[in-house]
Design a protein around this motif. Structure first.
Motif, PDB file in Angstrom:
ATOM      1  N   MET A   1      -3.091   5.023 -10.846  1.00  0.00           N
ATOM      2  CA  MET A   1      -3.767   3.611 -10.627  1.00  0.00           C
ATOM      3  C   MET A   1      -3.123   2.781  -9.461  1.00  0.00           C
ATOM      4  N   CYS A   2      -1.987   3.174  -9.213  1.00  0.00           N
ATOM      5  CA  CYS A   2      -1.321   2.637  -8.061  1.00  0.00           C
ATOM      6  C   CYS A   2      -1.638   2.882  -6.845  1.00  0.00           C
ATOM      7  N   ALA A   3      -2.056   4.385  -6.826  1.00  0.00           N
ATOM      8  CA  ALA A   3      -2.551   5.109  -5.564  1.00  0.00           C
ATOM      9  C   ALA A   3      -4.011   4.627  -5.096  1.00  0.00           C
ATOM     10  N   LEU A   4      -4.567   4.201  -6.152  1.00  0.00           N
ATOM     11  CA  LEU A   4      -6.210   3.691  -5.947  1.00  0.00           C
ATOM     12  C   LEU A   4      -6.129   2.037  -5.614  1.00  0.00           C
ATOM     13  N   CYS A   5      -5.083   1.453  -6.066  1.00  0.00           N
ATOM     14  CA  CYS A   5      -5.124  -0.109  -5.832  1.00  0.00           C
ATOM     15  C   CYS A   5      -3.930  -0.408  -5.081  1.00  0.00           C
ATOM     16  N   PRO A   6      -4.077  -0.770  -3.999  1.00  0.00           N
ATOM     17  CA  PRO A   6      -2.601  -1.183  -2.961  1.00  0.00           C
ATOM     18  C   PRO A   6      -2.158  -2.396  -3.624  1.00  0.00           C
ATOM     19  N   GLU A   7      -3.038  -3.264  -3.996  1.00  0.00           N
ATOM     20  CA  GLU A   7      -2.414  -4.638  -4.676  1.00  0.00           C
ATOM     21  C   GLU A   7      -1.615  -4.255  -5.866  1.00  0.00           C
ATOM     22  N   LEU A   8      -2.093  -3.555  -6.668  1.00  0.00           N
ATOM     23  CA  LEU A   8      -1.306  -3.167  -7.896  1.00  0.00           C
ATOM     24  C   LEU A   8       0.068  -2.240  -7.644  1.00  0.00           C
ATOM     25  N   ASP A   9      -0.064  -1.534  -6.566  1.00  0.00           N
ATOM     26  CA  ASP A   9       1.185  -0.849  -6.171  1.00  0.00           C
ATOM     27  C   ASP A   9       2.185  -1.600  -5.493  1.00  0.00           C
ATOM     28  N   ALA A  10       1.837  -2.638  -4.820  1.00  0.00           N
ATOM     29  CA  ALA A  10       2.697  -3.655  -4.073  1.00  0.00           C
ATOM     30  C   ALA A  10       3.175  -4.636  -5.187  1.00  0.00           C
ATOM     31  N   ALA A  11       2.332  -4.994  -6.310  1.00  0.00           N
ATOM     32  CA  ALA A  11       3.027  -5.514  -7.427  1.00  0.00           C
ATOM     33  C   ALA A  11       3.854  -4.924  -8.352  1.00  0.00           C
ATOM     34  N   THR A  12       3.816  -3.566  -8.500  1.00  0.00           N
ATOM     35  CA  THR A  12       4.626  -2.941  -9.180  1.00  0.00           C
ATOM     36  C   THR A  12       5.826  -3.018  -8.595  1.00  0.00           C
ATOM     37  N   ARG A  13       5.944  -2.528  -7.378  1.00  0.00           N
ATOM     38  CA  ARG A  13       7.065  -2.206  -6.421  1.00  0.00           C
ATOM     39  C   ARG A  13       7.914  -3.710  -6.287  1.00  0.00           C
ATOM     40  N   LEU A  14       7.227  -4.844  -6.349  1.00  0.00           N
ATOM     41  CA  LEU A  14       8.134  -5.981  -6.144  1.00  0.00           C
ATOM     42  C   LEU A  14       8.519  -6.527  -7.398  1.00  0.00           C
ATOM     43  N   VAL A  15       7.787  -6.422  -8.569  1.00  0.00           N
ATOM     44  CA  VAL A  15       8.232  -6.458  -9.951  1.00  0.00           C
ATOM     45  C   VAL A  15       9.391  -5.851 -10.418  1.00  0.00           C
ATOM     46  N   ARG A  16       9.350  -4.379  -9.875  1.00  0.00           N
ATOM     47  CA  ARG A  16      10.474  -3.593 -10.188  1.00  0.00           C
ATOM     48  C   ARG A  16      11.843  -4.124  -9.428  1.00  0.00           C
ATOM     49  N   ALA A  17      11.513  -4.530  -8.001  1.00  0.00           N
ATOM     50  CA  ALA A  17      12.656  -4.893  -7.290  1.00  0.00           C
ATOM     51  C   ALA A  17      13.415  -6.072  -8.032  1.00  0.00           C
TER      52      ALA A  17
ATOM     53  N   ILE B   1      11.906 -12.789  -1.776  1.00  0.00           N
ATOM     54  CA  ILE B   1      10.923 -13.593  -1.641  1.00  0.00           C
ATOM     55  C   ILE B   1      10.068 -13.328  -0.255  1.00  0.00           C
ATOM     56  N   THR B   2      10.944 -12.953   0.975  1.00  0.00           N
ATOM     57  CA  THR B   2      10.132 -12.578   2.160  1.00  0.00           C
ATOM     58  C   THR B   2       9.337 -11.464   1.895  1.00  0.00           C
ATOM     59  N   ALA B   3       9.447 -10.363   1.148  1.00  0.00           N
ATOM     60  CA  ALA B   3       8.809  -9.509   0.722  1.00  0.00           C
ATOM     61  C   ALA B   3       7.362  -9.771  -0.020  1.00  0.00           C
ATOM     62  N   VAL B   4       7.679 -10.851  -0.760  1.00  0.00           N
ATOM     63  CA  VAL B   4       6.434 -11.221  -1.641  1.00  0.00           C
ATOM     64  C   VAL B   4       5.513 -11.945  -0.712  1.00  0.00           C
ATOM     65  N   ARG B   5       5.914 -12.795   0.353  1.00  0.00           N
ATOM     66  CA  ARG B   5       5.165 -13.503   1.292  1.00  0.00           C
ATOM     67  C   ARG B   5       4.354 -12.608   2.138  1.00  0.00           C
ATOM     68  N   ALA B   6       4.917 -11.410   2.237  1.00  0.00           N
ATOM     69  CA  ALA B   6       4.305 -10.614   2.946  1.00  0.00           C
ATOM     70  C   ALA B   6       2.945  -9.900   2.460  1.00  0.00           C
ATOM     71  N   GLU B   7       2.956  -9.808   1.196  1.00  0.00           N
ATOM     72  CA  GLU B   7       1.860  -9.244   0.403  1.00  0.00           C
ATOM     73  C   GLU B   7       0.819 -10.248   0.137  1.00  0.00           C
ATOM     74  N   ASP B   8      -0.474  -9.917  -0.267  1.00  0.00           N
ATOM     75  CA  ASP B   8      -1.328 -10.735  -0.627  1.00  0.00           C
ATOM     76  C   ASP B   8      -1.595 -10.673  -2.325  1.00  0.00           C
ATOM     77  N   LEU B   9      -0.477 -11.231  -2.864  1.00  0.00           N
ATOM     78  CA  LEU B   9      -0.426 -11.696  -4.262  1.00  0.00           C
ATOM     79  C   LEU B   9      -0.005 -12.928  -4.843  1.00  0.00           C
ATOM     80  N   PRO B  10      -1.475 -13.546  -4.842  1.00  0.00           N
ATOM     81  CA  PRO B  10      -1.080 -14.986  -5.246  1.00  0.00           C
ATOM     82  C   PRO B  10      -0.292 -15.429  -6.334  1.00  0.00           C
ATOM     83  N   GLY B  11      -0.362 -14.583  -7.354  1.00  0.00           N
ATOM     84  CA  GLY B  11       0.478 -14.856  -8.548  1.00  0.00           C
ATOM     85  C   GLY B  11       1.989 -14.903  -8.276  1.00  0.00           C
ATOM     86  N   LEU B  12       2.300 -13.713  -7.497  1.00  0.00           N
ATOM     87  CA  LEU B  12       3.809 -13.812  -7.057  1.00  0.00           C
ATOM     88  C   LEU B  12       4.182 -14.675  -6.055  1.00  0.00           C
TER      89      LEU B  12
END
Length: 105
Positions: free
Chosen positions: A1-17, A33-44
């Motif tokens: 799933m993460c390989a098919l959806c870059p947003e999900l991959d980024a969210a998973t990585r950031l939540v685990r971190a 927080i800097t890493a979160v700002r670099a991604e396009d994830l409004p919830g985070l």
């Protein structure tokens, strides 16, 4: 799933971190927080903004070993007992039930 959806991959990585930061109390929250700002994830982004608003509290949580977990657990337990009584009894009965359950646990 993460390989098919870059947003999900980024969210998973950031939540685990974030979980790693909180678990180990490493305190690298600014980098996170800097890493979160670099991604396009409004919830985070919203979550990170909330952390920045309560920055003093966040630092205290991540740098001290003290917490209010046991107290909050006891408060939740008392509220549960109170709900079970459905408002039928007054303070003396609540006090007796709280003390009896505290002795049993």
């Amino acid at each position: 799933m993460c390989a098919l959806c870059p947003e999900l991959d980024a969210a998973t990585r950031l939540v685990r971190a974030f979980a790693e930061i909180v678990t180990t109390r490493s305190g690298h929250i600014k980098d996170w927080i800097t890493a979160v700002r670099a991604e396009d994830l409004p919830g985070l982004h919203t979550f990170a903004t909330g952390l920045e608003k309560d920055w003093d509290v966040v630092l205290q949580i991540l740098t001290t070993r003290w917490n209010c977990g046991p107290v909050e657990g006891r408060v939740s337990h008392i509220k549960m007992i109170k709900r079970q009584m459905f408002g039928r009894a007054r303070l003396p009965m609540l006090r007796k039930r709280v003390l009896l359950t505290a002795l049993a646990s």
